[in-house]
Design a protein around this motif. Sequence first.
Motif, short mmCIF file in Angstrom:
data_model
loop_
_atom_site.label_atom_id
_atom_site.label_comp_id
_atom_site.label_asym_id
_atom_site.label_seq_id
_atom_site.Cartn_x
_atom_site.Cartn_y
_atom_site.Cartn_z
N THR A 85 0.86 -1.27 0.15
CA THR A 85 0.13 -0.08 -0.09
C THR A 85 1.03 1.24 -0.05
OG1 THR A 85 -0.33 0.23 2.32
CG2 THR A 85 -1.65 -1.06 1.43
N GLY A 86 0.12 2.29 -0.26
CA GLY A 86 1.08 3.44 -0.30
C GLY A 86 1.65 4.00 1.33
N VAL A 87 0.73 3.68 2.29
CA VAL A 87 1.27 3.63 3.70
C VAL A 87 2.29 2.50 3.91
CG1 VAL A 87 0.43 3.21 6.11
CG2 VAL A 87 -1.03 4.62 4.65
N LEU A 90 5.50 4.56 2.95
CA LEU A 90 5.78 5.62 3.49
C LEU A 90 6.23 5.27 4.84
CD1 LEU A 90 2.35 7.67 2.81
CD2 LEU A 90 4.58 8.72 2.76
N TYR A 111 -1.31 13.18 4.48
CA TYR A 111 -2.17 12.07 4.43
C TYR A 111 -2.18 11.67 6.26
CZ TYR A 111 -4.35 7.80 3.26
OH TYR A 111 -5.36 6.55 3.25
N GLU A 155 4.47 16.57 1.17
CA GLU A 155 3.37 16.19 0.25
C GLU A 155 2.76 17.23 -0.39
OE1 GLU A 155 0.58 13.56 2.32
OE2 GLU A 155 -1.22 14.70 1.59
N ASN A 159 -2.60 16.49 0.47
CA ASN A 159 -4.12 15.87 0.59
C ASN A 159 -4.76 16.31 1.81
OD1 ASN A 159 -6.50 14.33 0.75
ND2 ASN A 159 -5.34 12.22 0.57
N ASP A 184 5.85 12.78 -0.93
CA ASP A 184 4.80 12.16 -1.57
C ASP A 184 4.34 12.59 -2.97
OD1 ASP A 184 2.00 11.06 -1.89
OD2 ASP A 184 2.01 10.65 0.45
N THR A 186 1.82 11.35 -4.89
CA THR A 186 0.52 10.81 -4.95
C THR A 186 -0.53 11.44 -5.89
OG1 THR A 186 0.65 9.28 -3.22
CG2 THR A 186 -1.35 9.41 -4.16
N PHE A 187 -0.61 12.60 -5.66
CA PHE A 187 -1.85 13.75 -6.03
C PHE A 187 -1.34 14.07 -7.65
CE2 PHE A 187 -4.98 15.74 -3.28
CZ PHE A 187 -5.18 14.44 -2.80
N SER A 206 1.25 6.13 -3.62
CA SER A 206 0.10 5.33 -3.49
C SER A 206 -0.10 5.14 -4.82
CB SER A 206 -1.01 6.11 -2.75
OG SER A 206 -2.13 5.16 -2.75
N THR A 208 -2.34 2.75 -5.27
CA THR A 208 -3.82 2.52 -5.20
C THR A 208 -4.51 3.78 -6.13
OG1 THR A 208 -3.16 1.87 -3.08
CG2 THR A 208 -5.57 2.63 -3.47
N LYS A 209 -3.93 5.02 -6.35
CA LYS A 209 -4.63 6.20 -6.72
C LYS A 209 -4.47 6.28 -8.33
CE LYS A 209 -5.37 6.43 -2.49
NZ LYS A 209 -4.69 7.44 -1.53
N MET A 218 -4.52 -2.34 -4.82
CA MET A 218 -3.76 -1.31 -3.70
C MET A 218 -2.34 -1.63 -3.82
SD MET A 218 -5.76 -1.10 -0.16
CE MET A 218 -5.83 0.81 -0.03
N GLY A 219 -1.37 -0.73 -3.69
CA GLY A 219 0.07 -0.70 -3.72
C GLY A 219 0.56 0.58 -3.42
N ILE A 339 -8.94 8.41 -4.14
CA ILE A 339 -8.86 9.48 -5.21
C ILE A 339 -8.20 8.57 -6.38
CG2 ILE A 339 -8.40 11.52 -3.69
CD1 ILE A 339 -5.40 11.20 -4.92
C1 PLP Z 1 -4.27 7.72 -0.33
C2 PLP Z 1 -2.97 8.18 -0.16
C3 PLP Z 1 -1.87 7.73 0.64
C4 PLP Z 1 -2.15 6.03 1.17
O1 PLP Z 1 -1.82 5.37 0.17
P1 PLP Z 1 -2.75 3.68 0.54
O2 PLP Z 1 -2.55 3.05 -0.78
O3 PLP Z 1 -4.21 3.88 0.85
O4 PLP Z 1 -1.86 3.18 1.66
C5 PLP Z 1 -0.64 8.31 0.91
N1 PLP Z 1 -0.78 9.63 0.37
C6 PLP Z 1 -1.43 10.16 -0.37
C7 PLP Z 1 -1.40 11.51 -0.56
C8 PLP Z 1 -2.79 9.53 -0.43
O5 PLP Z 1 -3.71 10.38 -1.21
#
Ligand code: PLP
Length: 394
Positions: A85-87, A90, A111, A155, A159, A184, A186-187, A206, A208-209, A218-219, A339
């Motif tokens: 997962t993203g977490v 991190l 996050y 970040e 988020n 981070d 991700t966005f 993440s 996942t997004k 998820m990843g 997201i």
């Molecule tokens: C969703 C998100 C995460 C966590 O990711 P997961 O895959 O849900 O563990 C971390 N950082 C940001 C900015 C996110 O939007």
Amino acid sequence: MADFSNSDFVTRCIHVGNDIDKETGAIRRPITMANSYRLPDDASTLNWSDPNNIIYTRTTSANQFYLQERLASLEGGEDCVVLATGVAALAGVFFSFIDQDAHVICTDVSYIAVYRLLHEYFPDKYGVEVSLVDTSNVEEVRKAIRPNTKLIHLETPGNPTTRVSDIAEIAELAHEAGALVSVDSTFASPFIQRPLELGADLVIHSLTKYINGHGDAMGGAVIGKTELIDKIKREAMVNIGGAISPFNAWLITRGIVTLPLRMKQHSETALRVAQFLEAYPGVTFVAYPGLESHPQHAIAKKQMHGLYSGVLSFGIDGDVARHNDFVNALQLIISAVSIGHDESLIVYTGPDDERINYYPEEFRKHGFLRFSVGLESANDIIKDLTQAFEKVGL
Ligand SMILES: *Cc1c(COP(=O)(O)O)cnc(C)c1O
């Protein structure tokens, strides 16, 4: 496999990490759902925890390997580690690079798991000092640096505030102070923003997004220099154990194929929706980096390649009940977390949220709505918002 190192980004999204399957001749690599791999004839000198040798799926798997190759290429990094997962990604960074009694600077609204790990877990358990700073203000970061600052975690866009931090300027400050910078991203996804090119040491996603993009796997990933990524693999992946399923790694590898197309569409539609909301009388504020009114629009323009992705936050005139009524009146847009999916997702965070005091002022009064603009047509999205506004009398 052909060498794609000089190919364009969109080409690398399709070809890096793919190859002809040797056994069947299939032109794409299969999903290898296996926990174990055949050992060499003489295993007496084998390093059982070698994260670069495919032996056991917790220490790496075939599909994970291919995905890592693709992501390293897209972010312009030497190496990549993919986790569940993203977490997990991190946490992998934090557990590998934050020593006892170190000082860490982190974006103040980040996050939620990052906030809890850095604001509560690491200080309480290991005596780590953490400064939560509005990193969209470089001066605040400069003032927060101490002799034992080891990591600056950004970040950006954040988020759910969509605040943007200047990666290049903060990386310069950090390196003068001997600290690492992790971002981070991700966005934005690597199609829109590549922090390593701006001087960051580690970029985290993440998956996942946006990178998977279809809301069905998820990843998480960290990309950077081999020396740093190897440490995360050996310490966090092998020993903490947040390994990704080969199936999810395969799905995410497939999702990336359309990343450039999706990011262009998300960005174009989100800008139209943000402009619509900004002009709507019942809307109290809109936070979207692509709007001229966004406080860090200039920095976003500089480091995000002219696209601003698909997430925005906004407020409406009314109490908690009206916010709930508005969300429940939506027909196309779904009330759900996450997201970067194909479908539009909205979440209402009320004024009693545990971190409400960290949010920018306009977010605090009645709470706010975080809106991940999907791949539906802009017309249909705007029509849905309009009918919901009308239903609640806005
Ligand atoms: C969703 C998100 C995460 C966590 O990711 P997961 O895959 O849900 O563990 C971390 N950082 C940001 C900015 C996110 O939007």
